[in-house]
Write an enzyme that holds these catalytic residues in place. Structure first.
Site, PDB file in Angstrom:
ATOM      1  N   ARG A 124       0.853  -1.196   0.000  1.00 52.67           N
ATOM      2  CA  ARG A 124       0.000   0.000   0.000  1.00 52.67           C
ATOM      3  C   ARG A 124       0.886   1.242   0.000  1.00 52.67           C
ATOM      4  O   ARG A 124       0.904   2.007   0.958  1.00 52.67           O
ATOM      5  CB  ARG A 124      -0.938  -0.002   1.211  1.00 52.67           C
ATOM      6  CG  ARG A 124      -1.684  -1.288   1.503  1.00 52.67           C
ATOM      7  CD  ARG A 124      -2.583  -1.791   0.424  1.00 52.67           C
ATOM      8  NE  ARG A 124      -3.834  -1.082   0.214  1.00 52.67           N
ATOM      9  CZ  ARG A 124      -4.972  -1.317   0.851  1.00 52.67           C
ATOM     10  NH1 ARG A 124      -5.026  -2.209   1.800  1.00 52.67           N
ATOM     11  NH2 ARG A 124      -6.073  -0.666   0.552  1.00 52.67           N
ATOM     12  N   GLN A 129       0.120   2.504  -6.065  1.00 54.89           N
ATOM     13  CA  GLN A 129      -1.302   2.835  -5.928  1.00 54.89           C
ATOM     14  C   GLN A 129      -2.148   2.361  -7.127  1.00 54.89           C
ATOM     15  O   GLN A 129      -3.251   1.854  -6.937  1.00 54.89           O
ATOM     16  CB  GLN A 129      -1.450   4.344  -5.797  1.00 54.89           C
ATOM     17  CG  GLN A 129      -2.321   4.727  -4.638  1.00 54.89           C
ATOM     18  CD  GLN A 129      -2.135   6.183  -4.239  1.00 54.89           C
ATOM     19  OE1 GLN A 129      -1.339   6.913  -4.816  1.00 54.89           O
ATOM     20  NE2 GLN A 129      -2.889   6.599  -3.256  1.00 54.89           N
ATOM     21  N   ASP A 132      -3.212  -1.269  -6.946  1.00 55.72           N
ATOM     22  CA  ASP A 132      -3.801  -1.681  -5.682  1.00 55.72           C
ATOM     23  C   ASP A 132      -5.248  -2.153  -5.860  1.00 55.72           C
ATOM     24  O   ASP A 132      -6.194  -1.363  -5.801  1.00 55.72           O
ATOM     25  CB  ASP A 132      -3.716  -0.488  -4.720  1.00 55.72           C
ATOM     26  CG  ASP A 132      -4.176  -0.820  -3.325  1.00 55.72           C
ATOM     27  OD1 ASP A 132      -4.736  -1.915  -3.120  1.00 55.72           O
ATOM     28  OD2 ASP A 132      -3.984   0.020  -2.430  1.00 55.72           O
ATOM     29  N   SER A 135      -7.761  -1.627  -2.938  1.00 51.87           N
ATOM     30  CA  SER A 135      -8.360  -0.287  -2.890  1.00 51.87           C
ATOM     31  C   SER A 135      -9.432  -0.124  -3.963  1.00 51.87           C
ATOM     32  O   SER A 135     -10.518   0.391  -3.688  1.00 51.87           O
ATOM     33  CB  SER A 135      -7.292   0.792  -3.090  1.00 51.87           C
ATOM     34  OG  SER A 135      -6.535   0.934  -1.914  1.00 51.87           O
ATOM     35  N   TYR A 232      -2.221   0.345   8.434  1.00 50.80           N
ATOM     36  CA  TYR A 232      -3.361  -0.469   8.832  1.00 50.80           C
ATOM     37  C   TYR A 232      -3.624  -0.332  10.332  1.00 50.80           C
ATOM     38  O   TYR A 232      -2.756   0.107  11.081  1.00 50.80           O
ATOM     39  CB  TYR A 232      -3.096  -1.949   8.531  1.00 50.80           C
ATOM     40  CG  TYR A 232      -3.165  -2.312   7.075  1.00 50.80           C
ATOM     41  CD1 TYR A 232      -4.377  -2.310   6.417  1.00 50.80           C
ATOM     42  CD2 TYR A 232      -2.032  -2.661   6.377  1.00 50.80           C
ATOM     43  CE1 TYR A 232      -4.458  -2.672   5.074  1.00 50.80           C
ATOM     44  CE2 TYR A 232      -2.092  -3.029   5.037  1.00 50.80           C
ATOM     45  CZ  TYR A 232      -3.311  -3.026   4.398  1.00 50.80           C
ATOM     46  OH  TYR A 232      -3.390  -3.376   3.086  1.00 50.80           O
TER      47      TYR A 232
HETATM   48  P1  NAD Z   1      -8.843  -2.246   6.121  1.00 54.71           P
HETATM   49  O1  NAD Z   1      -9.821  -2.784   5.126  1.00 54.71           O
HETATM   50  O2  NAD Z   1      -7.820  -3.137   6.696  1.00 54.71           O
HETATM   51  O3  NAD Z   1      -9.679  -1.643   7.356  1.00 54.71           O
HETATM   52  C1  NAD Z   1     -10.757  -0.744   7.167  1.00 54.71           C
HETATM   53  C2  NAD Z   1     -10.769   0.285   8.283  1.00 54.71           C
HETATM   54  O4  NAD Z   1     -11.154  -0.307   9.516  1.00 54.71           O
HETATM   55  C3  NAD Z   1      -9.383   0.931   8.542  1.00 54.71           C
HETATM   56  O5  NAD Z   1      -9.509   2.326   8.352  1.00 54.71           O
HETATM   57  C4  NAD Z   1      -9.106   0.567   9.993  1.00 54.71           C
HETATM   58  O6  NAD Z   1      -8.402   1.583  10.686  1.00 54.71           O
HETATM   59  C5  NAD Z   1     -10.504   0.398  10.546  1.00 54.71           C
HETATM   60  N1  NAD Z   1     -10.585  -0.332  11.832  1.00 54.71           N
HETATM   61  C6  NAD Z   1      -9.873  -1.418  12.235  1.00 54.71           C
HETATM   62  N2  NAD Z   1     -10.244  -1.778  13.495  1.00 54.71           N
HETATM   63  C7  NAD Z   1     -11.208  -0.906  13.887  1.00 54.71           C
HETATM   64  C8  NAD Z   1     -11.973  -0.758  15.074  1.00 54.71           C
HETATM   65  N3  NAD Z   1     -11.819  -1.574  16.126  1.00 54.71           N
HETATM   66  N4  NAD Z   1     -12.863   0.260  15.128  1.00 54.71           N
HETATM   67  C9  NAD Z   1     -13.030   1.104  14.082  1.00 54.71           C
HETATM   68  N5  NAD Z   1     -12.343   1.020  12.934  1.00 54.71           N
HETATM   69  C10 NAD Z   1     -11.434   0.011  12.832  1.00 54.71           C
HETATM   70  O7  NAD Z   1      -8.101  -0.968   5.578  1.00 54.71           O
HETATM   71  P2  NAD Z   1      -8.046  -0.335   4.127  1.00 54.71           P
HETATM   72  O8  NAD Z   1      -9.260   0.465   3.902  1.00 54.71           O
HETATM   73  O9  NAD Z   1      -7.702  -1.376   3.126  1.00 54.71           O
HETATM   74  O10 NAD Z   1      -6.770   0.621   4.266  1.00 54.71           O
HETATM   75  C11 NAD Z   1      -6.397   1.176   5.484  1.00 54.71           C
HETATM   76  C12 NAD Z   1      -5.386   2.233   5.266  1.00 54.71           C
HETATM   77  O11 NAD Z   1      -4.261   1.763   4.502  1.00 54.71           O
HETATM   78  C13 NAD Z   1      -5.845   3.419   4.457  1.00 54.71           C
HETATM   79  O12 NAD Z   1      -6.719   4.250   5.059  1.00 54.71           O
HETATM   80  C14 NAD Z   1      -4.500   4.047   4.159  1.00 54.71           C
HETATM   81  O13 NAD Z   1      -3.976   4.701   5.242  1.00 54.71           O
HETATM   82  C15 NAD Z   1      -3.699   2.838   3.831  1.00 54.71           C
HETATM   83  N6  NAD Z   1      -3.698   2.721   2.372  1.00 54.71           N
HETATM   84  C16 NAD Z   1      -2.689   3.282   1.678  1.00 54.71           C
HETATM   85  C17 NAD Z   1      -2.677   3.199   0.305  1.00 54.71           C
HETATM   86  C18 NAD Z   1      -1.580   3.800  -0.482  1.00 54.71           C
HETATM   87  O14 NAD Z   1      -0.849   4.596   0.020  1.00 54.71           O
HETATM   88  N7  NAD Z   1      -1.444   3.412  -1.725  1.00 54.71           N
HETATM   89  C19 NAD Z   1      -3.693   2.512  -0.373  1.00 54.71           C
HETATM   90  C20 NAD Z   1      -4.701   1.944   0.382  1.00 54.71           C
HETATM   91  C21 NAD Z   1      -4.691   2.035   1.752  1.00 54.71           C
END
Ligand code: NAD
Length: 371
Positions: A124, A129, A132, A135, A232
């Site tokens: 990530r 990006q 991904d 995403s 994460y």
């Molecule tokens: P994910 O599907 O693993 O989780 C979804 C959301 O659930 C996350 O925001 C996490 O913080 C939240 N969560 C976990 N436990 C929780 C709890 N107990 N209560 C409430 N919320 C909770 O995550 P995702 O959406 O695939 O990605 C997470 C993060 O990864 C993104 O927001 C970003 O920071 C990063 N990301 C970066 C890139 C990039 O730079 N290319 C791309 C995608 C994601």
């Protein structure tokens, strides 16, 4: 390089790995693309569109797999399909490498002398990006979850002032504001809902607010501050979990539509909505639990089922991107194309395990299961 696109065989899967537009780009770049007849039909891409884009058509999966040097898939191949992959070929797809049934499939690919890249293991990072797939597919899921919830809700989402009276806008609460959650917020706002959100990573507060939603229980989020490796979330300690539940419980009883998306990589989904919380909600309210596949954020969620408890409808859809197959395929296809470009050197696939993008994705290499 000969790229094969077999039809997806996973139950209910409507996406296709490459759409005709991407096929056209790959053909222009010198690839020979072989598509199984009907592979795009469930996503509304006709065989004729693939032919116009420069692909050749094959009648069976065996014909595609028997010739392809690169096999592109949406979902993990079956054991039979893996047995047809050519020695030295490379398989790309959402291979679910940590799921138990994948073990035999990856072992079979290794036995065949093939390699495999798991699309869910694209790092990530900013550089990766456009590759991904987690995403791109989470974006579709977040959008679709709100529409699904809205169609089950006993209310309209927007505020309406009509000759028949004024309707208050529905209240929408998004739990977990990662990729899917942020898209759910944006979608619910477009439909006119009053939106609030919560996440254990306090850094998302600004992103939530910039979409016009309120970030609730900021104190619980600050206390948890559960940002771990790679952006994460981490699993919460008991005391933090207790605070989060208290904060969520205090807020949820007034909500009409809840969309939950909370995940912790490699762990069961965090339990954020208890049976008592469901009982505190108004009859006619709806919960859409996007974490159903990893156990659910709500205690009453059942994967791919609709549960009604005290008048509250709880939906646990398993594969929402597949219900928007055209755009989900289009985005996934572009992710695949970018990965293919990244690993192609002088018209040949070169898998460098030391590369910071390829290394983490490479689950089978040179006859061995890695990772
Ligand atoms: P994910 O599907 O693993 O989780 C979804 C959301 O659930 C996350 O925001 C996490 O913080 C939240 N969560 C976990 N436990 C929780 C709890 N107990 N209560 C409430 N919320 C909770 O995550 P995702 O959406 O695939 O990605 C997470 C993060 O990864 C993104 O927001 C970003 O920071 C990063 N990301 C970066 C890139 C990039 O730079 N290319 C791309 C995608 C994601």
């Amino acid at each position: 390089m000969r790229i094969g696109v077999p039809q997806e065989t996973a139950r209910g899967e409507r996406r296709v790995a490459l759409v005709p537009d991407t096929v056209g780009r790959l053909v222009k770049a010198g690839a020979d693309v072989l598509v199984q007849r009907g592979a795009g039909a469930a996503a509304f891409f006709a065989d004729a569109d693939y032919e116009r884009a420069g692909a050749r058509l094959a009648d069976t999966a065996a014909a595609v797999l028997g010739q392809a040097e690169v096999v592109v898939k949406v979902r993990r191949p079956s054991l039979d399909e893996a047995g047809l992959v050519q020695p030295g070929a490379v398989v790309l797809g959402l291979l679910a490498p940590s799921a138990a049934p994948s073990r035999d499939v990856l072992a079979k690919l290794a036995e065949r002398g093939a390699s495999a890249l798991a699309m869910e293991l694209v790092p990530r990072t900013t550089r990766a990006q456009s590759m991904d797939a987690l995403s791109s597919q989470a974006t579709v899921a977040g959008y679709q979850a709100v529409l699904l919830g809205a169609t089950h809700l006993a209310k309209l989402l927007p505020m309406l002032t009509t000759a028949a009276g004024t309707l208050a806008p529905a209240k929408v609460f998004i739990l977990g504001a990662g990729v899917a959650g942020l898209q759910a917020i944006a979608t619910a706002r477009r439909l006119g809902g009053v939106v609030s959100a919560f996440d254990v990573r306090p850094v998302v507060r600004e992103q939530v607010q910039s979409l016009g939603a309120t970030f609730v229980a900021a104190e619980a989020a600050e206390t948890a501050a559960a940002e771990g490796q790679g952006g994460y979330a981490k699993e919460l300690a008991d005391e933090q979990q207790r605070r989060v539940l208290a904060a969520v419980g205090g807020h949820i009883k007034d909500i009409d539509l809840v969309v939950t998306t909370a995940q912790v990589p490699g762990r069961p989904a965090p339990r954020l909505i208890t049976e008592e919380m469901v009982a505190s909600m108004r009859p006619g309210s709806v919960i859409v639990d996007l974490a159903a596949e990893t156990g659910g954020n709500c205690a009453l969620t059942r994967l791919d089922e609709t549960v009604v408890a005290r008048g509250v409808t709880i939906l646990g859809p398993g594969n929402l991107p597949s219900t928007v197959p055209l755009h989900a395929s289009q985005m996934y296809s572009r992710n695949l194309q970018t990965v293919l470009q990244h690993v192609t050197k002088d018209g040949q696939i070169v898998l460098d395990a030391a590369d910071d993008i390829v290394g983490p994705m490479l689950v089978v290499h040179e006859g061995k299961v890695r990772n």
